[in-house]
Design a protein around this motif. Structure first.
Motif, mmCIF file in Angstrom:
data_model
loop_
_atom_site.group_PDB
_atom_site.id
_atom_site.type_symbol
_atom_site.label_atom_id
_atom_site.label_comp_id
_atom_site.label_asym_id
_atom_site.label_seq_id
_atom_site.Cartn_x
_atom_site.Cartn_y
_atom_site.Cartn_z
ATOM 1 N N LYS A 243 -13.533 1.581 10.579
ATOM 2 C CA LYS A 243 -14.102 0.766 9.506
ATOM 3 C C LYS A 243 -13.038 0.105 8.633
ATOM 4 N N LEU A 244 -11.784 0.540 8.777
ATOM 5 C CA LEU A 244 -10.690 -0.045 7.998
ATOM 6 C C LEU A 244 -9.921 -1.106 8.779
ATOM 7 N N THR A 245 -10.396 -1.453 9.957
ATOM 8 C CA THR A 245 -9.720 -2.480 10.753
ATOM 9 C C THR A 245 -10.240 -3.858 10.359
ATOM 10 N N GLY A 246 -9.362 -4.861 10.523
ATOM 11 C CA GLY A 246 -9.767 -6.229 10.200
ATOM 12 C C GLY A 246 -8.560 -7.116 9.999
ATOM 13 N N ALA A 247 -8.794 -8.328 9.507
ATOM 14 C CA ALA A 247 -7.738 -9.308 9.222
ATOM 15 C C ALA A 247 -7.731 -9.582 7.723
ATOM 16 N N THR A 259 -5.195 -5.002 10.834
ATOM 17 C CA THR A 259 -5.168 -3.563 11.048
ATOM 18 C C THR A 259 -6.037 -3.249 12.255
ATOM 19 N N GLU A 260 -5.589 -2.297 13.057
ATOM 20 C CA GLU A 260 -6.365 -1.846 14.207
ATOM 21 C C GLU A 260 -5.999 -0.397 14.509
ATOM 22 N N ARG A 299 2.573 1.837 -0.799
ATOM 23 C CA ARG A 299 1.273 2.393 -0.450
ATOM 24 C C ARG A 299 0.297 1.245 -0.175
ATOM 25 N N PHE A 300 -0.478 1.395 0.897
ATOM 26 C CA PHE A 300 -1.529 0.442 1.231
ATOM 27 C C PHE A 300 -2.877 1.063 0.842
ATOM 28 N N GLU A 301 -3.674 0.307 0.111
ATOM 29 C CA GLU A 301 -4.960 0.832 -0.341
ATOM 30 C C GLU A 301 -6.076 -0.161 -0.017
ATOM 31 N N PHE A 302 -7.129 0.338 0.608
ATOM 32 C CA PHE A 302 -8.272 -0.482 0.979
ATOM 33 C C PHE A 302 -9.350 -0.401 -0.113
ATOM 34 N N ALA A 303 -9.986 -1.526 -0.367
ATOM 35 C CA ALA A 303 -11.227 -1.542 -1.137
ATOM 36 C C ALA A 303 -12.354 -1.624 -0.120
#
Length: 329
Positions: A243-247, A259-260, A299-303
């Motif tokens: 669910k955190l993969t994408g462009a 991300t993949e 650090r990489f952080e997803f919303a």
């Protein structure tokens, strides 16, 4: 036609000037053992590109008006096995703005040009130069560090034109695999020039590393990242990572990063197709591991939405006294 002629002449003048800066006669610092010790360590900073099968850079160090170090690393042309040397001509991109503004300043000092004159072709940058009153005063145009501090403001960041407590005048540029940084510390009479033809060599980072080496006894100490984060990883299910993969693209005309999931790890792929492993320290926060171009505090952080699907990705770091944060969506 006049505009084309002016730009054409400026382009080749700047490339030649860059060559002269690095190719002027070199003076060794034999009477200063500390300088000699620092010079002996510079090559180690370029170990990764000090070979004939990769592009690299050319470096010059000036102290007290004397060129004390000059050397090329890597290759200028892989097809012809031509090495980078202090004589190699590089495209310096936006660093040309500094030379152009200096020429305008000289004309203004001589009374041959005024802020309201229309004898030069107008553009966004030319207008910004002239509207400042002092054409070299607009750091946001000529210094990527100052631009970042304006766009990514943080109350703990030092002011533009300062690095670890010392005044720094810096000119930068980058374009399609070419990058330039000229970093000058006027009070210490110390200048570093790095001209790169490799996406793997950051002149901004290398000039900083060289300054850290030569000015170690004058620079303010680096504060540790704050707040301190525990360095232990958590486990995520395959579905959570998927669910955190994408462009993701930063605001403006910026490259796309992706991300993949590969072999059970979340992978960050930059615009040059270089892949980096991200390890989770929470369900949405990751740290890059292994050999990466990112700061150790990065650090990489997803919303995410309510279902845990990534909506945006932010990169934050704290290094060398500077907080940085880049958001993509």
């Amino acid at each position: 036609m006049q505009m084309i002629s002016v730009n054409f002449a400026r382009h080749y003048f700047l490339l030649s000037l860059s060559m002269v800066v690095l190719a002027s006669s070199e003076t060794r610092a034999d009477d200063d053992p500390r300088l000699e010790a620092c010079i002996a360590k510079v090559d180690d900073l370029f170990e990764d590109c000090n070979r004939p099968d990769v592009p690299g850079c050319a470096v010059g160090i000036i102290h007290d008006g004397k060129l004390i170090y000059r050397k090329g690393f890597g290759t200028a042309n892989l097809d012809y096995a031509a090495p980078n040397t202090p004589l190699t001509i590089f495209e310096i991109a936006s660093a040309s703005k500094a030379f152009t503004s200096a020429c305008i300043a000289l004309l203004m000092d001589e009374g041959k040009l005024g802020p309201d004159d229309d004898v030069l072709p107008r553009s966004q940058y030319m207008t910004e130069f002239l509207s400042q009153g002092t054409v070299l005063g607009n750091r946001f145009v000529v210094d990527a560090d100052a631009y970042k501090k304006r766009e990514q403001s943080h109350p703990d960041n030092p002011p533009a034109g300062q690095y670890r407590g010392l005044e720094r005048i810096q000119f930068t540029g980058g374009f399609w695999g070419m990058a330039t940084c000229i970093a000058r510390f006027p009070d210490q009479k110390f200048t570093v020039v790095c001209l790169s033809n490799s996406s793997g060599v950051s002149p901004f980072a290398k000039t900083r590393e060289i300054a850290d080496l030569f000015l170690a006894d004058k620079l303010a100490p680096v504060s540790p990242p704050s707040p301190t984060e525990e360095h232990h990883f958590v486990s995520l299910t395959p579905n959570q990572m998927q669910k955190l993969t994408g462009a993701f693209r930063q605001a403006g005309n910026s490259p796309v990063w992706r991300t993949e999931v590969r072999h059970g790890d979340l992978i960050l792929i930059d615009h040059l197709e270089k892949a980096f492993v991200l390890k989770p320290v929470s369900t949405i926060r990751f740290t890059p591991v292994g050999k990466t171009p990112f700061y150790s505090s990065a650090r990489f952080e997803f919303a995410t939405d309510d279902a845990g699907t990534a909506k945006s990705l932010a990169l934050s770091s704290y290094e060398n006294g500077l907080h940085e944060s880049l958001s993509s969506s």
